[in-house]
Scaffold this motif. Structure first.
Motif, PDB file in Angstrom:
ATOM      1  N   ILE A 108      -0.309  60.376 -13.239  1.00 20.16           N
ATOM      2  CA  ILE A 108      -0.454  61.562 -12.389  1.00 20.16           C
ATOM      3  C   ILE A 108      -1.629  62.412 -12.860  1.00 20.16           C
ATOM      4  O   ILE A 108      -2.459  62.863 -12.060  1.00 20.16           O
ATOM      5  N   ASN A 109      -1.727  62.648 -14.171  1.00 14.86           N
ATOM      6  CA  ASN A 109      -2.818  63.461 -14.708  1.00 14.86           C
ATOM      7  C   ASN A 109      -4.168  62.779 -14.538  1.00 14.86           C
ATOM      8  O   ASN A 109      -5.169  63.431 -14.212  1.00 14.86           O
ATOM      9  N   ALA A 151      -3.465  66.798 -21.508  1.00 17.51           N
ATOM     10  CA  ALA A 151      -3.104  66.972 -20.094  1.00 17.51           C
ATOM     11  C   ALA A 151      -3.447  68.373 -19.602  1.00 17.51           C
ATOM     12  O   ALA A 151      -3.826  68.571 -18.436  1.00 17.51           O
ATOM     13  N   GLU A 152      -3.337  69.371 -20.479  1.00 16.41           N
ATOM     14  CA  GLU A 152      -3.630  70.753 -20.095  1.00 16.41           C
ATOM     15  C   GLU A 152      -5.112  70.975 -19.820  1.00 16.41           C
ATOM     16  O   GLU A 152      -5.496  71.995 -19.248  1.00 16.41           O
ATOM     17  N   MET A 159      -7.814  78.109 -13.943  1.00 17.52           N
ATOM     18  CA  MET A 159      -7.345  78.634 -15.217  1.00 17.52           C
ATOM     19  C   MET A 159      -7.422  80.155 -15.207  1.00 17.52           C
ATOM     20  O   MET A 159      -8.016  80.763 -14.323  1.00 17.52           O
ATOM     21  N   GLY A 160      -6.769  80.770 -16.190  1.00 13.15           N
ATOM     22  CA  GLY A 160      -6.799  82.227 -16.291  1.00 13.15           C
ATOM     23  C   GLY A 160      -6.047  82.905 -15.168  1.00 13.15           C
ATOM     24  O   GLY A 160      -5.120  82.345 -14.579  1.00 13.15           O
ATOM     25  N   ILE A 161      -6.466  84.111 -14.823  1.00 15.75           N
ATOM     26  CA  ILE A 161      -5.744  84.887 -13.813  1.00 15.75           C
ATOM     27  C   ILE A 161      -5.898  84.302 -12.417  1.00 15.75           C
ATOM     28  O   ILE A 161      -5.148  84.649 -11.511  1.00 15.75           O
ATOM     29  N   LEU A 165      -0.810  79.440  -8.647  1.00 14.50           N
ATOM     30  CA  LEU A 165       0.584  79.726  -8.983  1.00 14.50           C
ATOM     31  C   LEU A 165       1.494  78.534  -8.708  1.00 14.50           C
ATOM     32  O   LEU A 165       2.578  78.431  -9.279  1.00 14.50           O
ATOM     33  N   GLY A 166       1.045  77.640  -7.852  1.00 16.77           N
ATOM     34  CA  GLY A 166       1.911  76.533  -7.447  1.00 16.77           C
ATOM     35  C   GLY A 166       1.729  75.274  -8.267  1.00 16.77           C
ATOM     36  O   GLY A 166       2.238  74.218  -7.866  1.00 16.77           O
ATOM     37  N   GLU A 167       1.038  75.358  -9.409  1.00 19.25           N
ATOM     38  CA  GLU A 167       0.769  74.138 -10.173  1.00 19.25           C
ATOM     39  C   GLU A 167       2.045  73.390 -10.541  1.00 19.25           C
ATOM     40  O   GLU A 167       2.156  72.181 -10.305  1.00 19.25           O
TER      41      GLU A 167
END
Length: 218
Positions: A108-109, A151-152, A159-161, A165-167
């Protein structure tokens, strides 16, 4: 929520169930000194529609690429199925199963990394060895477990602000869809069909039209 009206009959300020409730909680602050800007019903509806719309486009686009890569790399598909069979069998996949299916998560990643089908995101460049090679194993450590730190670094969700939100919702969705399908079905390329992994460019990058065959697993 229906049309342009907002139904708040079941809203409870002390029981925020989802992002809609969270938006409703600040829609009309009773404290005049509150630093939180009040949101109108129209703004709440627009915001929620944007969230659903963005999530649908992202997940559906990913699934188009996912099916293409599964039929283009049948050995990887078989490896995912072997992991599913050994770790969860025929029980319904759950979000919690992600931590057991390391190769599946790596696939997936790697698909997120390799397709990069959302081109307009944070400018970045790859530091991977053989970045053009599709290789899920790059996300696994020497013990065959998912390297979460690596993976991150896949920043397709930003990234960040400004990070999407739906990750986590999207990752859970594609995991459940992938594992449920491959539990029961084998996806194949028609014998005379040529696969092209190059994208069609637009606001998002989608795969060129392709065909696949579905075979019931025995």
């Amino acid at each position: 929520m229906h049309g342009s009206s907002l139904n708040i009959s079941d809203f409870q300020k002390n029981n925020l169930r989802d992002i809609t409730d969270a938006l409703l909680s600040v829609s009309n602050p009773k404290n005049p000194d509150s630093k939180v800007a009040a949101l109108s019903s129209d703004k709440i509806i627009i915001t929620v529609n944007d969230i659903f719309g963005a999530g649908f486009a992202t997940v559906s686009g990913y699934l188009q690429w996912m099916f293409l890569y599964l039929i283009n790399f049948p050995k990887m598909q078989a490896k995912i199925q072997e992991e599913i069979d050994g770790k969860i069998g025929l029980k319904l996949p759950r979000f919690d199963d992600r931590k057991y299916l390391h190769y599946t998560e790596a696939f997936i990643n790697e698909l997120f990394r390799h397709t990069s089908f959302i081109p307009f995101t944070i400018p970045h460049r790859t530091l991977w060895v053989d970045p053009y090679l599709f290789k899920p194993e790059r996300f696994l450590n020497e013990n065959g477990e998912l390297n979460k730190n690596l993976a991150e670094k896949v920043m397709i969700f930003g990234m960040g602000i400004r990070k999407c939100l739906g990750e986590e919702v999207a990752r859970n969705e594609v995991f459940i869809i992938l594992t449920t399908i491959l539990q029961h079905l084998k996806l194949e390329k028609p014998a005379d069909h040529h696969l092209d992994l190059s994208p069609i460019y637009g606001l998002s990058m989608s795969p060129k039209p392709y065909q696949l065959q579905v075979v019931q697993r025995t």
